[in-house]
Design an enzyme around this catalytic site. Structure first.
Site, short mmCIF file in Angstrom:
data_model
loop_
_atom_site.label_atom_id
_atom_site.label_comp_id
_atom_site.label_asym_id
_atom_site.label_seq_id
_atom_site.Cartn_x
_atom_site.Cartn_y
_atom_site.Cartn_z
N HIS A 1 0.87 -1.18 0.00
CA HIS A 1 0.00 0.00 0.00
C HIS A 1 0.91 1.23 0.00
CE1 HIS A 1 -2.77 2.95 1.81
NE2 HIS A 1 -3.76 2.15 1.50
N CYS B 1 -4.70 2.42 -3.74
CA CYS B 1 -3.50 2.95 -3.08
C CYS B 1 -2.30 2.01 -3.26
CB CYS B 1 -3.74 3.20 -1.59
SG CYS B 1 -5.04 4.38 -1.28
N ASP C 1 3.18 -4.07 8.25
CA ASP C 1 1.98 -3.28 8.06
C ASP C 1 0.80 -4.22 8.29
OD1 ASP C 1 -0.26 -2.02 7.12
OD2 ASP C 1 0.56 -1.52 5.13
N GLN D 1 -4.46 -4.52 7.34
CA GLN D 1 -5.49 -5.48 6.93
C GLN D 1 -5.41 -6.75 7.77
OE1 GLN D 1 -7.93 -4.83 4.86
NE2 GLN D 1 -7.14 -2.90 4.08
N LYS E 1 -10.35 0.23 10.81
CA LYS E 1 -10.58 -1.03 10.08
C LYS E 1 -10.95 -2.16 11.03
CE LYS E 1 -7.22 0.20 6.52
NZ LYS E 1 -7.88 0.57 5.27
N1 PMP Z 1 -1.75 -0.44 4.78
C1 PMP Z 1 -2.74 -1.14 4.23
C2 PMP Z 1 -2.45 -2.54 3.75
C3 PMP Z 1 -4.01 -0.59 4.09
O1 PMP Z 1 -4.98 -1.29 3.51
C4 PMP Z 1 -4.22 0.74 4.55
C5 PMP Z 1 -5.59 1.40 4.43
N2 PMP Z 1 -6.21 1.23 3.23
C6 PMP Z 1 -3.16 1.42 5.14
C7 PMP Z 1 -1.95 0.80 5.25
C8 PMP Z 1 -3.30 2.83 5.64
O2 PMP Z 1 -4.25 2.94 6.64
P1 PMP Z 1 -4.83 4.40 7.06
O3 PMP Z 1 -5.34 5.00 5.78
O4 PMP Z 1 -5.91 4.07 8.01
O5 PMP Z 1 -3.72 5.16 7.65
#
Ligand code: PMP
Length: 400
Positions: free
Chosen positions: A119, A358, A196, A199, A222
């Site tokens: 991401h 993203c 990270d 998810q 999440k």
């Molecule tokens: N890493 C992953 C794998 C994600 O799916 C996301 C959120 N889509 C993030 C990081 C970033 O999270 P946040 O936008 O809540 O900071």
């Protein structure tokens, strides 16, 4: 028809029902349980105060509730203790905190290793750090199922590697990465490990000591908690290597006009007023999650996911990206633009996500312009999938 025993705990779903809306964008953010809404209301109704500052009664109550959430998060993550948990505004902020706080650890020419599916939140902070310090950003390639190629990783992770930053569960491909093997390779070369978990934490693999990483980042919103809150877990010795990044109230032990001395983790990395209500709400969401039967949750999510994959596989023009193992499926349809499909689904009251999720470099790597993602949560049920597939078929009849 698969029923979700948790659906009634999430009032937003009743609101969606009245709008004939179904929600299948849970990997982006999840709906909230009543228990969390009650905790937020109780905090605000009971009288707010800032935390860690004043000695009055309301401040002691707010600080107690805030710090109790830290204990709950630590227990939920199986962290050694609450001092290993820092609250940030989100997973993105947690990863940026690391990329700035660890900057001094790197010498020009050294390597940061990531994977091809990260991401942007776990790519851009490291890409920018690499640029600032003249480092090499090494990208681990994927097998066709979406899992990092371990043979390639063995060649690419080496003595020059100072840090490995890897996603636990891809937000696009829905595959779990082989963390034990990858983390062992990094450790063998003395590199720091960052996972990270934005998810992965949602789907039951949230034991940080079992994972064994130095740092683990996640977002409250999440895991059915409030938005504006993130969690950064770090091992005690790993926190000690981090320099302070953001400066202000309550992170400082003593300050003069020209010098200052800062607290260690956790307070030293929580400058300014933290998201107090959000942190308290997160604690309530985790209480709610932990009071559910984990086997029932896993079975429900797995059954629903299998039904999603089977339904997609039964439609010959649909191609799923990678081989998703949990919670989501991202797909393209021959001859159909993802944005057109998402628009028609949306018009039929089906909320899915379309685009590059993203993860632009991953889409380039896969040679795909964009895709539609369906992502599931504990409150989704068989009826949601019937609605989705019905809407998908109607949309494809128009578009193909
Ligand atoms: N890493 C992953 C794998 C994600 O799916 C996301 C959120 N889509 C993030 C990081 C970033 O999270 P946040 O936008 O809540 O900071």
């Amino acid at each position: 028809m698969l029923h979700s025993p948790w659906r009634a705990d999430f009032p937003a779903l009743a609101a969606f029902d009245t709008e004939h809306q179904i929600y299948l964008d849970n990997a982006a953010t999840a709906q909230k349980p009543q228990a969390m809404l009650d905790a937020l209301a109780a905090y605000y109704h009971g009288g707010v105060a800032n935390v860690h500052r004043a000695g009055h009664g309301p401040a002691a109550r707010a600080t107690g509730a805030f710090e109790f959430s830290r204990v709950k998060v630590a227990r939920w993550l199986n962290a050694p203790g609450p001092a290993n948990i820092v609250f940030t505004p989100g997973a993105t902020s947690a990863l940026n905190l690391l990329a700035y706080g660890l900057e001094h650890e790197f010498k020009p020419g050294e390597q940061i290793v990531i994977s091809a599916l990260e991401h942007h939140a776990n790519l851009l902070p490291w890409q920018r750090l690499a640029e600032r310090r003249g480092l090499q950003l090494v990208v681990l390639p994927l097998l066709t199922n979406g899992v990092v190629d371990l043979d390639a990783a063995r060649l690419l992770i080496g003595p020059g590697t100072r840090l490995l930053a890897i996603s636990q569960l891809s937000n696009v491909l829905g595959v779990w990465q082989p963390l034990p093997e990858l983390l062992a390779m990094a450790r063998q070369h003395g590199a720091l490990t960052v996972v990270d978990g934005a998810q992965g934490a949602v789907h039951g693999r949230n034991d940080v000591q079992a994972i064994g990483c130095d740092f683990y980042a996640l977002s409250s919103h999440k895991v059915y908690g409030p938005d504006g809150v993130g969690v950064l877990y770090g091992k005690t010795d790993a926190w000690a290597r981090l320099r302070h990044w953001q400066f202000g109230g309550e992170m400082v032990r003593a300050a003069d006009y020209h010098t200052a001395d800062f607290h260690p983790a956790p307070l030293g990395f929580e400058a300014g007023t933290p998201p107090i209500a959000g942190v308290i709400g997160l604690g309530a969401s985790l209480d709610y999650l932990q009071s559910q039967d984990p086997n029932a949750l896993n079975t429900h999510e797995a059954t629903l996911h299998a039904a999603l994959l089977n339904g997609l596989a039964a439609r010959p023009t649909v191609r799923v990206l990678g081989q998703p193992q949990t919670a989501l499926a991202t797909f393209v349809v021959k001859g159909v633009h993802h944005a057109d499909l998402a628009t028609l689904l949306s018009e039929q009251g089906v909320a899915v996500r379309a685009g590059q999720h993203c993860a632009m470099p991953l889409f380039k790597h896969l040679g795909v312009a964009g895709a539609v993602r369906v992502s599931l949560a504990m409150y989704n049920d068989g009826a949601d999938l019937v609605r989705f597939f019905d809407a998908l078929d109607q949309s494809l009849a128009v578009l193909t």
